[in-house]
Write a protein that holds these residues in place. Structure first.
Motif, PDB file in Angstrom:
ATOM      1  N   ASP A 111       0.809  -1.176  -0.079  1.00 40.16           N
ATOM      2  CA  ASP A 111       0.109  -0.148   0.150  1.00 40.16           C
ATOM      3  C   ASP A 111       0.993   1.213   0.047  1.00 40.16           C
ATOM      4  O   ASP A 111       1.465   1.596   0.784  1.00 40.16           O
ATOM      5  N   PRO A 112       0.964   1.896  -1.037  1.00 38.30           N
ATOM      6  CA  PRO A 112       1.884   3.168  -1.024  1.00 38.30           C
ATOM      7  C   PRO A 112       1.358   4.431  -0.116  1.00 38.30           C
ATOM      8  O   PRO A 112       2.330   5.250   0.387  1.00 38.30           O
ATOM      9  N   SER A 113       0.199   4.235   0.497  1.00 41.49           N
ATOM     10  CA  SER A 113      -0.256   5.289   1.241  1.00 41.49           C
ATOM     11  C   SER A 113      -0.096   4.912   2.782  1.00 41.49           C
ATOM     12  O   SER A 113      -0.477   5.895   3.782  1.00 41.49           O
ATOM     13  N   ALA A 114       0.458   3.564   3.043  1.00 42.92           N
ATOM     14  CA  ALA A 114       0.552   3.049   4.233  1.00 42.92           C
ATOM     15  C   ALA A 114       1.578   3.767   5.030  1.00 42.92           C
ATOM     16  O   ALA A 114       2.682   4.129   4.668  1.00 42.92           O
ATOM     17  N   ARG A 115       1.340   4.022   6.326  1.00 42.51           N
ATOM     18  CA  ARG A 115       2.197   4.683   7.218  1.00 42.51           C
ATOM     19  C   ARG A 115       3.027   3.836   8.041  1.00 42.51           C
ATOM     20  O   ARG A 115       2.526   2.747   8.437  1.00 42.51           O
ATOM     21  N   ALA A 116       4.175   3.830   8.408  1.00 40.39           N
ATOM     22  CA  ALA A 116       5.074   3.061   9.277  1.00 40.39           C
ATOM     23  C   ALA A 116       4.624   2.893  10.537  1.00 40.39           C
ATOM     24  O   ALA A 116       4.791   3.870  11.364  1.00 40.39           O
ATOM     25  N   GLU A 117       3.735   2.096  10.979  1.00 48.66           N
ATOM     26  CA  GLU A 117       3.132   2.093  12.486  1.00 48.66           C
ATOM     27  C   GLU A 117       3.166   0.638  12.827  1.00 48.66           C
ATOM     28  O   GLU A 117       3.260  -0.382  12.017  1.00 48.66           O
ATOM     29  N   THR A 118       3.146   0.442  14.112  1.00 48.16           N
ATOM     30  CA  THR A 118       2.932  -0.600  14.728  1.00 48.16           C
ATOM     31  C   THR A 118       1.453  -1.304  15.015  1.00 48.16           C
ATOM     32  O   THR A 118       0.524  -0.376  14.817  1.00 48.16           O
ATOM     33  N   PRO A 119       1.163  -2.624  14.876  1.00 43.82           N
ATOM     34  CA  PRO A 119      -0.131  -3.246  14.828  1.00 43.82           C
ATOM     35  C   PRO A 119      -0.912  -2.354  16.235  1.00 43.82           C
ATOM     36  O   PRO A 119      -0.341  -2.383  17.013  1.00 43.82           O
TER      37      PRO A 119
ATOM     38  N   GLY B 244     -12.870  -4.838   5.779  1.00 42.74           N
ATOM     39  CA  GLY B 244     -13.147  -3.484   6.507  1.00 42.74           C
ATOM     40  C   GLY B 244     -12.229  -3.164   7.631  1.00 42.74           C
ATOM     41  O   GLY B 244     -12.778  -2.177   8.297  1.00 42.74           O
ATOM     42  N   GLY B 245     -11.316  -3.619   7.584  1.00 43.24           N
ATOM     43  CA  GLY B 245     -10.216  -3.401   8.884  1.00 43.24           C
ATOM     44  C   GLY B 245      -9.170  -2.241   8.731  1.00 43.24           C
ATOM     45  O   GLY B 245      -9.587  -1.528   7.725  1.00 43.24           O
ATOM     46  N   LYS B 246      -8.140  -2.075   9.378  1.00 40.91           N
ATOM     47  CA  LYS B 246      -6.967  -1.283   9.365  1.00 40.91           C
ATOM     48  C   LYS B 246      -5.862  -1.938   8.897  1.00 40.91           C
ATOM     49  O   LYS B 246      -5.505  -3.066   9.133  1.00 40.91           O
ATOM     50  N   ARG B 247      -5.196  -1.074   8.000  1.00 44.28           N
ATOM     51  CA  ARG B 247      -3.921  -1.507   7.514  1.00 44.28           C
ATOM     52  C   ARG B 247      -2.894  -1.190   8.377  1.00 44.28           C
ATOM     53  O   ARG B 247      -2.881  -0.290   9.186  1.00 44.28           O
ATOM     54  N   LEU B 248      -1.719  -1.937   8.284  1.00 42.34           N
ATOM     55  CA  LEU B 248      -0.682  -1.901   9.263  1.00 42.34           C
ATOM     56  C   LEU B 248       0.744  -2.293   8.320  1.00 42.34           C
ATOM     57  O   LEU B 248       0.516  -3.165   7.169  1.00 42.34           O
ATOM     58  N   VAL B 249       1.934  -1.765   8.681  1.00 42.98           N
ATOM     59  CA  VAL B 249       2.927  -2.042   7.893  1.00 42.98           C
ATOM     60  C   VAL B 249       4.203  -2.270   8.778  1.00 42.98           C
ATOM     61  O   VAL B 249       3.974  -1.686   9.886  1.00 42.98           O
ATOM     62  N   ILE B 250       4.960  -3.196   8.487  1.00 42.10           N
ATOM     63  CA  ILE B 250       6.109  -3.696   9.441  1.00 42.10           C
ATOM     64  C   ILE B 250       7.295  -2.525   8.646  1.00 42.10           C
ATOM     65  O   ILE B 250       7.610  -2.845   7.542  1.00 42.10           O
ATOM     66  N   PRO B 251       7.673  -1.493   9.307  1.00 45.51           N
ATOM     67  CA  PRO B 251       8.795  -0.814   8.763  1.00 45.51           C
ATOM     68  C   PRO B 251      10.306  -1.393   8.428  1.00 45.51           C
ATOM     69  O   PRO B 251      10.665  -2.245   9.345  1.00 45.51           O
ATOM     70  N   VAL B 252      10.577  -1.668   7.029  1.00 43.14           N
ATOM     71  CA  VAL B 252      11.995  -1.927   6.920  1.00 43.14           C
ATOM     72  C   VAL B 252      12.692  -1.112   6.229  1.00 43.14           C
ATOM     73  O   VAL B 252      12.339  -0.059   5.664  1.00 43.14           O
TER      74      VAL B 252
END
Length: 284
Positions: free
Chosen positions: A186-194, A238-246
């Motif tokens: 997801d290009p708009s995903a922010r680096a956040e923890t779950p 319908g949930g929330k996206r999360l990303v693991i920052p690398v």
């Protein structure tokens, strides 16, 4: 027939049987209440540490080690193969230590097709104290021998519900659950923890209480050689996206590693929140 059970999902499903090999896996299965139909063993010594009551109800067949070796796909067979009725998670008796350490944390796996990855994910889910693991129809069969070996007994430590479609997922989730979807595309995903919901309860929380995050993958996830990556599509639940920052330039993580990171971060947040709630409750 033994070999066919091990290698054919269609055969396993049609006859309702699974094959377990090795002392530890068979013992874990028996202690969890799995029904043993036939046990092939090469020496009587292999039977001594298995629960005697369950063995009495099974068909015990002594065979040559060479036969077991020819049936097995292990490099070093242990001389013990069990044919079990396909376990029903609703009828299993999971270890007390697992149940008392359980957290309001669930895991959804979608399109995990590599047996080693799925087995490792299940092992991590058990280690993190997951309540349940849900597998969509795109996942490899959890009762495939390679998944069983990589799971290291996880199949008999927590409920695993397989072969689900996305439409049936809500009926397998607690009320008020918050779904967090791991997606590195997801290009708009922010680096956040779950993110864990504020109202998350502990093990043994009342029915209907808010639960912790579910790690999932979008339905249209393409398959890669070593990574079940996720396309930039809508969140299916319908949930929330999360990303693991690398670090920039590093490819996305292997699915099993990503699942472990998400699960144990979720566990850390839940335990921290429970500690804070306990401390606040002690204040007059």
């Amino acid at each position: 027939k033994v070999v066919t059970i091990a290698k054919s999902k269609k055969f396993r499903d049609h006859h309702g049987k699974v094959l377990l090999e090795g002392h530890r896996l068979i013992k874990d299965a028996l202690e969890a209440g799995a029904v043993l139909q036939t046990l092939f063993f090469s020496t009587v010594g292999h039977l001594k540490e298995l629960p005697e009551a369950q063995l009495k109800r099974a068909n015990l067949v002594k065979v040559k080690f060479e036969d077991i070796k020819s049936w097995s796909d292990l490099i070093t067979p242990q001389g013990l193969i069990g044919i079990f009725s396909k376990p029903d998670h609703a009828k299993m008796s999971y270890p007390t230590a697992q149940l008392t350490s359980s957290l309001p944390l669930l895991l959804i796996c979608d399109n995990i097709r590599d047996p080693g990855n799925l087995g490792t994910i299940l092992r991590s889910a058990a280690g993190a104290g997951c309540e349940k693991v849900l597998l969509t129809k795109g996942c490899v069969d959890p009762w495939e021998p390679k998944v069983l070996r990589a799971g290291m007994g996880a199949h008999f430590r927590l409920p695993i519900v397989a072969n689900l479609d996305w439409e049936s997922l809500p009926s397998n989730l607690p009320a008020g659950v918050q779904v967090c979807v791991a997606d590195n595309k997801d290009p708009s995903a922010r680096a956040e923890t779950p993110s864990v919901p504020r109202g998350a309860g502990g093990a043994g929380s009342a029915p209907g209480s808010t639960k912790a995050p579910v790690k999932s993958r979008p339905e249209a996830a393409p398959e890669c050689e070593d990574e079940e990556g996720a396309a930039g599509v809508c969140v299916p639940t319908g949930g929330k996206r999360l990303v693991i920052p690398v670090v920039p330039g590093v490819d996305s993580l292997n699915s099993a590693i990503a699942a472990a990171v998400v699960l144990f971060e979720g566990k850390r947040q839940l335990l921290q929140r429970h500690k804070q709630e306990d401390e606040e409750a002690e204040v007059p």
